[in-house]
Design a protein around this motif. Structure first.
Motif, short mmCIF file in Angstrom:
data_model
loop_
_atom_site.label_atom_id
_atom_site.label_comp_id
_atom_site.label_asym_id
_atom_site.label_seq_id
_atom_site.Cartn_x
_atom_site.Cartn_y
_atom_site.Cartn_z
N GLY A 23 0.79 -1.22 0.00
CA GLY A 23 0.00 0.00 0.00
C GLY A 23 0.83 1.27 0.00
N LYS A 24 2.04 1.19 0.53
CA LYS A 24 2.88 2.39 0.66
C LYS A 24 4.02 2.43 -0.35
CE LYS A 24 1.98 2.70 5.65
NZ LYS A 24 2.60 2.63 7.00
N HIS A 25 4.09 1.47 -1.25
CA HIS A 25 5.24 1.40 -2.15
C HIS A 25 5.25 2.57 -3.13
CE1 HIS A 25 8.19 -0.36 -4.93
NE2 HIS A 25 8.54 -1.11 -3.90
N ARG A 26 6.41 3.04 -3.45
CA ARG A 26 6.54 4.24 -4.29
C ARG A 26 6.06 4.03 -5.72
NH1 ARG A 26 11.54 1.98 -3.87
NH2 ARG A 26 12.84 1.77 -5.73
N HIS A 33 -9.25 -1.16 -1.66
CA HIS A 33 -9.64 -2.35 -0.91
C HIS A 33 -11.10 -2.24 -0.53
CE1 HIS A 33 -5.53 -3.27 -1.01
NE2 HIS A 33 -5.15 -2.80 0.16
N ARG A 34 -11.83 -3.36 -0.56
CA ARG A 34 -13.26 -3.35 -0.23
C ARG A 34 -13.63 -4.58 0.58
NH1 ARG A 34 -15.84 0.69 -3.11
NH2 ARG A 34 -14.40 1.70 -4.56
N LEU A 35 -14.59 -4.36 1.49
CA LEU A 35 -15.11 -5.43 2.34
C LEU A 35 -16.60 -5.61 2.07
CD1 LEU A 35 -13.45 -4.62 5.80
CD2 LEU A 35 -12.71 -6.32 4.11
N HIS A 36 -17.04 -6.86 1.98
CA HIS A 36 -18.45 -7.18 1.80
C HIS A 36 -19.19 -6.92 3.11
CE1 HIS A 36 -21.86 -10.09 0.98
NE2 HIS A 36 -21.80 -9.43 -0.18
N TRP A 37 -20.48 -6.58 3.01
CA TRP A 37 -21.26 -6.28 4.20
C TRP A 37 -21.26 -7.42 5.20
CZ3 TRP A 37 -25.23 -9.32 5.85
CH2 TRP A 37 -25.78 -10.23 4.94
N LEU A 137 -8.90 -6.92 -2.88
CA LEU A 137 -7.62 -6.22 -2.73
C LEU A 137 -7.10 -5.83 -4.11
CD1 LEU A 137 -5.96 -8.68 -0.16
CD2 LEU A 137 -7.22 -6.57 0.33
N ASP A 138 -7.00 -4.53 -4.35
CA ASP A 138 -6.54 -4.04 -5.66
C ASP A 138 -5.53 -2.92 -5.47
OD1 ASP A 138 -8.34 -5.39 -7.82
OD2 ASP A 138 -9.73 -4.79 -6.25
N TRP A 139 -4.52 -2.94 -6.31
CA TRP A 139 -3.52 -1.88 -6.34
C TRP A 139 -3.26 -1.52 -7.81
CZ3 TRP A 139 -3.10 -6.52 -3.86
CH2 TRP A 139 -3.03 -6.52 -2.46
N GLU A 140 -3.03 -0.26 -8.07
CA GLU A 140 -2.67 0.18 -9.42
C GLU A 140 -1.28 0.79 -9.39
OE1 GLU A 140 -3.90 3.60 -12.67
OE2 GLU A 140 -5.48 2.81 -11.34
N LEU A 141 -0.39 0.29 -10.24
CA LEU A 141 0.95 0.86 -10.36
C LEU A 141 0.95 1.95 -11.42
CD1 LEU A 141 3.20 -2.36 -10.39
CD2 LEU A 141 2.25 -1.13 -8.43
N GLU A 175 -4.09 -7.52 -8.36
CA GLU A 175 -5.18 -8.02 -7.52
C GLU A 175 -4.65 -9.03 -6.53
OE1 GLU A 175 -8.05 -9.79 -10.08
OE2 GLU A 175 -8.52 -7.93 -11.16
N GLY A 176 -5.23 -9.01 -5.33
CA GLY A 176 -4.88 -10.00 -4.33
C GLY A 176 -5.57 -11.32 -4.59
N PRO A 177 -5.39 -12.29 -3.70
CA PRO A 177 -6.00 -13.61 -3.88
C PRO A 177 -7.52 -13.55 -3.75
CG PRO A 177 -5.09 -13.42 -1.68
CD PRO A 177 -4.66 -12.18 -2.42
#
Length: 231
Positions: A23-26, A33-37, A137-141, A175-177
């Motif tokens: 999350g903090k990588h340059r 990130h999202r959580l289901h209800w 879990l999603d990150w965009e570079l 994307e995470g697992p």
């Protein structure tokens, strides 16, 4: 096409360090990130989840037609990295509390009317994920053409050495697992994941590999990640 890297992260603490480092990588432009209800419902006794669970129950009283098992994006909420870590730690710490959380999660999912997910933990088909996924879990570079020659010299050098064909303007998605009920309820019976913690990427292999190796080092994992070229 997305390719997966396996990280040497099997305990809640190792996974927490990995998620923080990612999350903090340059090289990371955006974290989503999202959580289901149902996760908030299951963890409602914990202070960080109680307000979200209460707000969702209040919403249900107003929106009688809301379909709990649908793909309505509003059934997932944005979550900070630390909230995701708290949720995964709650489910994967081998104690009596985790058994309560898992039971409450399954009770919530039963309210959706959907069939139970029956795949073994961490063994669902990546191209046919179960519904609902509970933790996204999603990150965009940064695209290659937005990399800074000084700040991002390492990845630029790795791509030059690999001589890969690169779409320089394309965002790089990660994307995470897949994390559905089997993963949260059965994925770490003794506090250790029964499967690999995978991160998928659609970017140039040398770019993603460079970033992921840096992430693993920053997270102080015992080994660098393993991609398909390491097999």
């Amino acid at each position: 096409m997305m390719l997966a890297w396996s990280f040497a992260a099997r305990t809640p603490d190792e996974i927490a360090r990995l998620l923080r480092a990612l999350g903090k990588h340059r090289y990371v432009r955006e974290v989503d990130h999202r959580l289901h209800w149902s996760v908030d419902h299951a963890l409602a006794e914990l202070p960080e989840f109680a307000p979200h669970a209460a707000a969702f129950e209040a919403r249900l009283k107003k929106e009688r037609s809301l379909e709990l098992g649908s793909r309505d994006p509003s059934l997932w909420r944005e979550a900070r990295t630390e909230e995701v870590i708290a949720a995964l730690t709650a489910f994967w710490t081998p104690d009596e509390a985790s058994l309560r959380y898992q039971e409450r999660l399954l009770e919530a999912l039963a309210r959706t009317g959907l069939p139970e997910a029956t795949h073994a933990p961490f063994e669902s088909a990546p191209d046919d994920p179960p519904h609902p996924e509970l933790v996204l879990l999603d990150w965009e570079l940064y695209p290659v053409d937005e990399l800074d020659a000084d700040r991002h010299a390492g990845a630029l050098a790795a791509m030059e050495e690999a001589q890969e064909e690169v779409n320089a303007s394309a965002p790089v998605y990660n994307e995470g697992p897949i994390l559905a009920a089997p993963e949260l309820c059965e994925g770490a019976p003794d506090g250790l994941l029964v499967g690999d913690f995978l991160v998928w990427s659609d970017g140039p292999y040398s770019y993603s590999d460079y970033v992921f190796r840096g992430v693993a080092k920053s997270a102080k994992l015992a080994e660098p990640p393993s991609g398909y070229r390491d097999l």
